[in-house]
Design a protein around this motif. Sequence first.
Motif, PDB file in Angstrom:
ATOM      1  N   ARG A   1       0.833  -1.214   0.000  1.00 40.94           N
ATOM      2  CA  ARG A   1       0.000   0.000   0.000  1.00 40.94           C
ATOM      3  C   ARG A   1       0.861   1.255   0.000  1.00 40.94           C
ATOM      4  NH1 ARG A   1      -4.680   1.887  -1.229  1.00 40.94           N
ATOM      5  NH2 ARG A   1      -5.777   0.142  -0.234  1.00 40.94           N
ATOM      6  N   HIS A   2       1.941   1.244   0.772  1.00 37.65           N
ATOM      7  CA  HIS A   2       2.734   2.455   0.959  1.00 37.65           C
ATOM      8  C   HIS A   2       4.008   2.429   0.125  1.00 37.65           C
ATOM      9  CE1 HIS A   2       0.039   3.683   4.129  1.00 37.65           C
ATOM     10  NE2 HIS A   2       0.157   2.485   4.672  1.00 37.65           N
ATOM     11  N   GLY A   3       3.866   2.169  -1.160  1.00 33.91           N
ATOM     12  CA  GLY A   3       5.019   2.181  -2.043  1.00 33.91           C
ATOM     13  C   GLY A   3       4.743   1.554  -3.392  1.00 33.91           C
ATOM     14  N   PRO A   4       4.872   0.217  -3.537  1.00 34.97           N
ATOM     15  CA  PRO A   4       4.748  -0.420  -4.849  1.00 34.97           C
ATOM     16  C   PRO A   4       3.417  -0.176  -5.549  1.00 34.97           C
ATOM     17  CG  PRO A   4       5.783  -1.912  -3.307  1.00 34.97           C
ATOM     18  CD  PRO A   4       5.336  -0.729  -2.508  1.00 34.97           C
ATOM     19  N   LEU A   5       2.359   0.105  -4.803  1.00 36.40           N
ATOM     20  CA  LEU A   5       1.071   0.410  -5.437  1.00 36.40           C
ATOM     21  C   LEU A   5       1.193   1.564  -6.425  1.00 36.40           C
ATOM     22  CD1 LEU A   5      -2.043   0.080  -5.613  1.00 36.40           C
ATOM     23  CD2 LEU A   5      -2.214   1.649  -3.668  1.00 36.40           C
ATOM     24  N   LEU A   6       2.117   2.476  -6.165  1.00 33.66           N
ATOM     25  CA  LEU A   6       2.235   3.684  -6.980  1.00 33.66           C
ATOM     26  C   LEU A   6       2.634   3.401  -8.421  1.00 33.66           C
ATOM     27  CD1 LEU A   6       3.987   6.041  -4.404  1.00 33.66           C
ATOM     28  CD2 LEU A   6       1.569   5.999  -5.057  1.00 33.66           C
ATOM     29  N   ASP A   7       3.316   2.264  -8.681  1.00 35.45           N
ATOM     30  CA  ASP A   7       3.729   2.009 -10.071  1.00 35.45           C
ATOM     31  C   ASP A   7       2.916   0.904 -10.737  1.00 35.45           C
ATOM     32  OD1 ASP A   7       4.754  -0.368  -9.063  1.00 35.45           O
ATOM     33  OD2 ASP A   7       6.743  -0.113  -9.951  1.00 35.45           O
TER      34      ASP A   7
ATOM     35  N   ARG B   1      -5.940   1.386 -11.005  1.00 38.47           N
ATOM     36  CA  ARG B   1      -4.720   1.918 -11.614  1.00 38.47           C
ATOM     37  C   ARG B   1      -4.373   1.197 -12.914  1.00 38.47           C
ATOM     38  NH1 ARG B   1      -1.933   5.351  -8.210  1.00 38.47           N
ATOM     39  NH2 ARG B   1      -0.119   5.142  -9.584  1.00 38.47           N
ATOM     40  N   GLY B   2      -5.223   0.281 -13.357  1.00 43.58           N
ATOM     41  CA  GLY B   2      -5.015  -0.390 -14.633  1.00 43.58           C
ATOM     42  C   GLY B   2      -4.399  -1.763 -14.545  1.00 43.58           C
ATOM     43  N   GLY B   3      -4.092  -2.222 -13.323  1.00 41.83           N
ATOM     44  CA  GLY B   3      -3.492  -3.535 -13.166  1.00 41.83           C
ATOM     45  C   GLY B   3      -4.514  -4.655 -13.246  1.00 41.83           C
ATOM     46  N   LYS B   4      -4.022  -5.854 -13.459  1.00 44.08           N
ATOM     47  CA  LYS B   4      -4.865  -7.044 -13.413  1.00 44.08           C
ATOM     48  C   LYS B   4      -4.784  -7.629 -12.012  1.00 44.08           C
ATOM     49  CE  LYS B   4      -4.720  -9.678 -17.173  1.00 44.08           C
ATOM     50  NZ  LYS B   4      -4.154 -10.528 -18.259  1.00 44.08           N
TER      51      LYS B   4
ATOM     52  N   ASN C   1       0.440  -0.700 -13.120  1.00 45.78           N
ATOM     53  CA  ASN C   1      -0.156  -0.324 -14.408  1.00 45.78           C
ATOM     54  C   ASN C   1      -0.579  -1.593 -15.129  1.00 45.78           C
ATOM     55  OD1 ASN C   1       2.190  -1.429 -15.583  1.00 45.78           O
ATOM     56  ND2 ASN C   1       3.223   0.561 -15.577  1.00 45.78           N
ATOM     57  N   GLU C   2      -0.850  -1.468 -16.414  1.00 43.25           N
ATOM     58  CA  GLU C   2      -1.393  -2.601 -17.164  1.00 43.25           C
ATOM     59  C   GLU C   2      -0.395  -3.759 -17.299  1.00 43.25           C
ATOM     60  OE1 GLU C   2       0.537   0.371 -19.820  1.00 43.25           O
ATOM     61  OE2 GLU C   2      -1.057   0.452 -18.290  1.00 43.25           O
TER      62      GLU C   2
END
Length: 367
Positions: free
Chosen positions: A267-273, A302-305, A275-276
């Motif tokens: 939640r406090h870091g890797p979530l920021l990048d 955020r566009g991720g699967k 994407n698809e």
Amino acid sequence: MDDRGSREARWIGGVEPPSEMLTQSMTSIYERECREQPARLAQLLRAYEKDKSITAEMDRLRQMSLSPGPVLWIGMGASYCSSLTGSACLQSWGRSSFAVDASEWLHYSRPVWEETAVSVLLTTSGESAELVQLCQQSTGKAMALVCNNEKSACWSSTQIRLPVLAGPEYGNATKTYTNATAASIVLASHMLGRAWQENAERAMVAYCAVLDSVFRLRGELEQFCRGAANIEIIGRGPAHGAAMMGALCIREMTGNRAAPHSGGGFRHGPLLDVNESHVAIVLALGRAAELGVDLALDCHRRGGKVILVGTEERAPSERWLPVRISSVPEPWEGITSVVVPQALTLAIAEKFGAKLLPRFEYGIMKE
């Protein structure tokens, strides 16, 4: 067999493999070992309840745990993943406890070795260099060993010894992780005088159903993840250990990039990048399940699967694949949740081949 000259063979698990095993593919061996897990788990639970030699060792460990200081769980790799569940159990039940990496503890923590009540060392092989050194340098200290190799150096160097009972394992850690995690739950319960048999029986029934149902979905899991640049596996509490084991399984067996995270850490870091190009496997289980669902929704936005592993029925949609597994009493989700990345691993290996070769002997154990 190969000509080994005068060198004594160091068989995996201390047992020479049957000749027919030597010709099987890694994918076949891996699937066989995955499907052995329910029987091996049932064997361990029976033994830890009824085998007097094992229950006597459990009583000795319990007596040691009454001393002042935290209970330490020490392991590396898959054994460290199991250690996380042991420490989470004791912490959530009010007993100070921590899981530590064996190599870090060996090289950086010697000044505080005496400050623990007891250390529980977990190791599949019993031959890892760091664990052997810890056993040999801790003579006279309060220590117990949980090990899958009763012919190992660690086994011969330790007084309190508890078997993993997973049988020889030639692929990535599957049944050894499951049994070591179950043993950690049982031992943590016994230390505090908590009954564990009823919950273990419920977990055993659920585990069998989960393994069958999820492995039937493995083709769908592989297709959903195909082409992902990164697979992130996220869990909290006991499921954090499963997330770490799941990522290790995928990477070792298939060579695909997979990384584990705690829910808060992601939640406090890797979530920021996200994407698809990302697939997040979120193990939304236990007391923090809703936090996992919320994180999964944010990854999706955020566009991720997202593969959402939980105990409720949910509808699939674009980039959203729910996997329902049976509910189990906490902390047994530490073994049921890992089945999803295990099944994904098998499907990738079936499609593209396994990258890990079968191992029938222990090699050189380097630090």
